[in-house]
Motif scaffolding. Structure first.
Motif, PDB file in Angstrom:
ATOM      1  N   LEU A 176       0.844  -1.192   0.000  1.00 37.64           N
ATOM      2  CA  LEU A 176       0.000   0.000   0.000  1.00 37.64           C
ATOM      3  C   LEU A 176       0.883   1.247   0.000  1.00 37.64           C
ATOM      4  O   LEU A 176       1.829   1.345   0.787  1.00 37.64           O
ATOM      5  N   TYR A 177       0.544   2.193  -0.880  1.00 41.45           N
ATOM      6  CA  TYR A 177       1.293   3.439  -1.007  1.00 41.45           C
ATOM      7  C   TYR A 177       0.399   4.606  -0.599  1.00 41.45           C
ATOM      8  O   TYR A 177      -0.704   4.767  -1.141  1.00 41.45           O
ATOM      9  N   PHE A 178       0.865   5.416   0.329  1.00 42.26           N
ATOM     10  CA  PHE A 178       0.166   6.628   0.740  1.00 42.26           C
ATOM     11  C   PHE A 178       1.004   7.838   0.354  1.00 42.26           C
ATOM     12  O   PHE A 178       2.237   7.779   0.378  1.00 42.26           O
ATOM     13  N   GLY A 179       0.326   8.966   0.026  1.00 43.03           N
ATOM     14  CA  GLY A 179       1.077  10.150  -0.345  1.00 43.03           C
ATOM     15  C   GLY A 179       0.226  11.391  -0.350  1.00 43.03           C
ATOM     16  O   GLY A 179      -0.836  11.450   0.290  1.00 43.03           O
ATOM     17  N   ASP A 180       0.674  12.393  -1.086  1.00 44.79           N
ATOM     18  CA  ASP A 180      -0.072  13.642  -1.163  1.00 44.79           C
ATOM     19  C   ASP A 180      -1.001  13.632  -2.371  1.00 44.79           C
ATOM     20  O   ASP A 180      -1.160  12.611  -3.059  1.00 44.79           O
ATOM     21  N   ALA A 181      -1.637  14.754  -2.642  1.00 40.62           N
ATOM     22  CA  ALA A 181      -2.628  14.827  -3.719  1.00 40.62           C
ATOM     23  C   ALA A 181      -2.034  14.481  -5.078  1.00 40.62           C
ATOM     24  O   ALA A 181      -2.707  13.909  -5.939  1.00 40.62           O
ATOM     25  N   ASP A 182      -0.755  14.800  -5.275  1.00 39.27           N
ATOM     26  CA  ASP A 182      -0.103  14.570  -6.563  1.00 39.27           C
ATOM     27  C   ASP A 182       0.722  13.290  -6.597  1.00 39.27           C
ATOM     28  O   ASP A 182       1.378  13.015  -7.609  1.00 39.27           O
ATOM     29  N   ALA A 183       0.714  12.519  -5.526  1.00 35.94           N
ATOM     30  CA  ALA A 183       1.560  11.325  -5.424  1.00 35.94           C
ATOM     31  C   ALA A 183       3.014  11.687  -5.743  1.00 35.94           C
ATOM     32  O   ALA A 183       3.708  10.975  -6.476  1.00 35.94           O
ATOM     33  N   ALA A 184       3.478  12.778  -5.191  1.00 38.93           N
ATOM     34  CA  ALA A 184       4.799  13.317  -5.521  1.00 38.93           C
ATOM     35  C   ALA A 184       5.907  12.562  -4.789  1.00 38.93           C
ATOM     36  O   ALA A 184       5.744  12.181  -3.620  1.00 38.93           O
ATOM     37  N   PRO A 185       7.058  12.342  -5.452  1.00 35.30           N
ATOM     38  CA  PRO A 185       8.213  11.829  -4.724  1.00 35.30           C
ATOM     39  C   PRO A 185       8.528  12.746  -3.538  1.00 35.30           C
ATOM     40  O   PRO A 185       8.468  13.965  -3.654  1.00 35.30           O
ATOM     41  N   GLY A 186       8.841  12.135  -2.404  1.00 31.25           N
ATOM     42  CA  GLY A 186       9.050  12.922  -1.193  1.00 31.25           C
ATOM     43  C   GLY A 186       7.826  12.960  -0.295  1.00 31.25           C
ATOM     44  O   GLY A 186       7.888  13.492   0.815  1.00 31.25           O
ATOM     45  N   SER A 187       6.721  12.366  -0.777  1.00 30.60           N
ATOM     46  CA  SER A 187       5.510  12.299   0.056  1.00 30.60           C
ATOM     47  C   SER A 187       5.060  10.861   0.285  1.00 30.60           C
ATOM     48  O   SER A 187       4.096  10.624   1.010  1.00 30.60           O
ATOM     49  N   ILE A 188       5.742   9.891  -0.292  1.00 26.06           N
ATOM     50  CA  ILE A 188       5.226   8.528  -0.377  1.00 26.06           C
ATOM     51  C   ILE A 188       5.698   7.651   0.782  1.00 26.06           C
ATOM     52  O   ILE A 188       6.907   7.418   0.957  1.00 26.06           O
ATOM     53  N   LEU A 189       4.749   7.172   1.566  1.00 28.66           N
ATOM     54  CA  LEU A 189       5.004   6.205   2.638  1.00 28.66           C
ATOM     55  C   LEU A 189       4.316   4.906   2.237  1.00 28.66           C
ATOM     56  O   LEU A 189       3.111   4.886   1.983  1.00 28.66           O
ATOM     57  N   THR A 190       5.074   3.817   2.138  1.00 30.79           N
ATOM     58  CA  THR A 190       4.506   2.552   1.691  1.00 30.79           C
ATOM     59  C   THR A 190       4.620   1.502   2.783  1.00 30.79           C
ATOM     60  O   THR A 190       5.484   1.586   3.663  1.00 30.79           O
ATOM     61  N   PHE A 191       3.753   0.490   2.689  1.00 24.43           N
ATOM     62  CA  PHE A 191       3.716  -0.559   3.709  1.00 24.43           C
ATOM     63  C   PHE A 191       3.577  -1.939   3.091  1.00 24.43           C
ATOM     64  O   PHE A 191       2.828  -2.135   2.132  1.00 24.43           O
ATOM     65  N   PHE A 192       4.299  -2.889   3.705  1.00 23.76           N
ATOM     66  CA  PHE A 192       4.034  -4.308   3.529  1.00 23.76           C
ATOM     67  C   PHE A 192       3.216  -4.728   4.750  1.00 23.76           C
ATOM     68  O   PHE A 192       3.779  -4.898   5.837  1.00 23.76           O
ATOM     69  N   PRO A 193       1.898  -4.876   4.623  1.00 24.05           N
ATOM     70  CA  PRO A 193       1.098  -5.268   5.791  1.00 24.05           C
ATOM     71  C   PRO A 193       0.946  -6.787   5.882  1.00 24.05           C
ATOM     72  O   PRO A 193       0.214  -7.395   5.105  1.00 24.05           O
ATOM     73  N   TRP A 194       1.658  -7.378   6.823  1.00 28.27           N
ATOM     74  CA  TRP A 194       1.536  -8.805   7.089  1.00 28.27           C
ATOM     75  C   TRP A 194       0.627  -8.981   8.301  1.00 28.27           C
ATOM     76  O   TRP A 194       0.893  -8.447   9.387  1.00 28.27           O
ATOM     77  N   GLU A 195      -0.436  -9.737   8.118  1.00 26.21           N
ATOM     78  CA  GLU A 195      -1.508  -9.841   9.115  1.00 26.21           C
ATOM     79  C   GLU A 195      -1.000 -10.215  10.497  1.00 26.21           C
ATOM     80  O   GLU A 195      -1.464  -9.692  11.510  1.00 26.21           O
ATOM     81  N   HIS A 196      -0.033 -11.127  10.567  1.00 18.15           N
ATOM     82  CA  HIS A 196       0.412 -11.631  11.873  1.00 18.15           C
ATOM     83  C   HIS A 196       1.892 -11.310  12.119  1.00 18.15           C
ATOM     84  O   HIS A 196       2.594 -12.079  12.809  1.00 18.15           O
ATOM     85  N   ALA A 197       2.344 -10.186  11.618  1.00 10.97           N
ATOM     86  CA  ALA A 197       3.748  -9.807  11.799  1.00 10.97           C
ATOM     87  C   ALA A 197       4.065  -9.575  13.278  1.00 10.97           C
ATOM     88  O   ALA A 197       3.306  -8.898  13.986  1.00 10.97           O
TER      89      ALA A 197
END
Length: 310
Positions: A46-67
């Motif tokens: 999953l990738y989260f960011g700003d309105a423009d999906a600009a480099p420098g705003s992107i926080l991404t996740f590998f969500p493992w259910e039982h990590a």
């Protein structure tokens, strides 16, 4: 003009729905891409960011259910820091109280007001109040007014046994310059980067090494405008620092190489091109599951094992 700084930060999370709720609803970030971990396609990326999906705003996740929970230690990103307008720290403090978000009282760091907090997996985050950014574009959804919305990364802090070797790479390869020292922090910044332009090095000798898990940052990525800029960074790493990167890997939205810097933090160099609108219109980012061409034939099987997102 080459703009340096952070491209994205990638972390490990627990349940995907909880992760989406926190970053989408509580923090008001835009879900800019819903895809899978290319190396583990039964898991979302999953990738989260700003309105423009600009480099420098992107926080991404590998969500493992039982990590299992991670353990912060030397050789890891200690804190991921977002920018908000200077007058919005009070709003966010109140919101964190309302939403039950664990947080610290605001304090000063390098003359700026900082509000530290944790996500549901214990990931260390902070908001920094930055003057003069009120007019920057903002993603105004989820009940958060544009005047208070997050505006990309301020930067990250790295926990290291020795700052000098890492600092040499920040300066020589990525264009950062030391701009200040405060307590155990050494601040590096890069000119021309409105977002993602700050790296703080925190020296902490004698700490245990990091153990990756839920709440841990997996890696941080630095910007390269294109393949040629990335190749030049790879050359400088090899010739000036004796560090070899991986081969280039196509991540659909950017092309990447990876290496362990001397302090053991996993660094990535990611191209700005082609960007997140390469496989869906910019106005519809994050609405549907996107798969790389090599996995498209397995869509039904992949969708059957992925957890349902609200």
């Amino acid at each position: 003009m080459q703009i340096n700084g952070l491209h994205h930060v990638t972390a490990i999370a627990g349940p995907a729905r909880r992760n989406l709720d926190f970053y989408g609803r509580v923090l008001g970030l835009r879900l800019v891409k819903k895809t899978v971990n290319f190396d583990d396609p039964g898991t979302y990326h999953l990738y989260f960011g700003d309105a423009d999906a600009a480099p420098g705003s992107i926080l991404t996740f590998f969500p493992w259910e039982h990590a299992a929970p991670g353990r912060l230690g030397v050789g890891e990103t200690q804190e991921t820091v977002f920018r908000v307008p200077a007058g919005s720290i009070g709003f966010w403090t109140h919101r964190f109280v309302e939403q039950g978000v664990p947080h610290e009282p605001p304090f000063k760091r390098f003359g700026e007001t900082v509000l530290g907090f944790r996500d549901p997996d214990g990931m260390r985050l902070a908001l920094v109040g930055v003057a003069g950014i009120e007019a920057e574009p903002a993603w105004a959804e989820g009940g958060i007014a544009a005047e208070h919305a997050i505006r990309g990364f301020h930067g990250v802090s790295l926990l290291l046994a020795d700052a000098a070797p890492t600092a040499a790479i920040l300066s020589d390869v990525f264009g950062f310059t030391e701009i200040g020292r405060e307590d155990t922090l050494i601040r590096y910044a890069v000119r021309g980067a409105a977002i993602g332009g700050v790296i703080d090095l925190r020296v902490a000798g004698g700490f245990l090494p990091a153990r990756q898990g839920a709440g841990s940052v997996h890696h941080i990525a630095f910007r390269a405008a294109d393949d040629a800029a990335q190749e030049e960074m790879v050359r400088r790493l090899a010739e000036n620092h004796g560090i070899r990167t991986t081969e280039q890997r196509d991540r659909n939205y950017f092309r990447s190489v990876y290496f362990r810097e001397p302090g053991h933090v996993l660094f990535e160099i990611a191209t700005d091109v082609p960007g997140f609108a390469v496989d869906e219109p910019a106005a519809e980012l994050g609405r549907s599951l996107k798969l790389p061409p090599g996995l498209e034939a397995h869509r039904k099987q992949i969708e059957a094992v992925l957890p349902v997102l609200a």
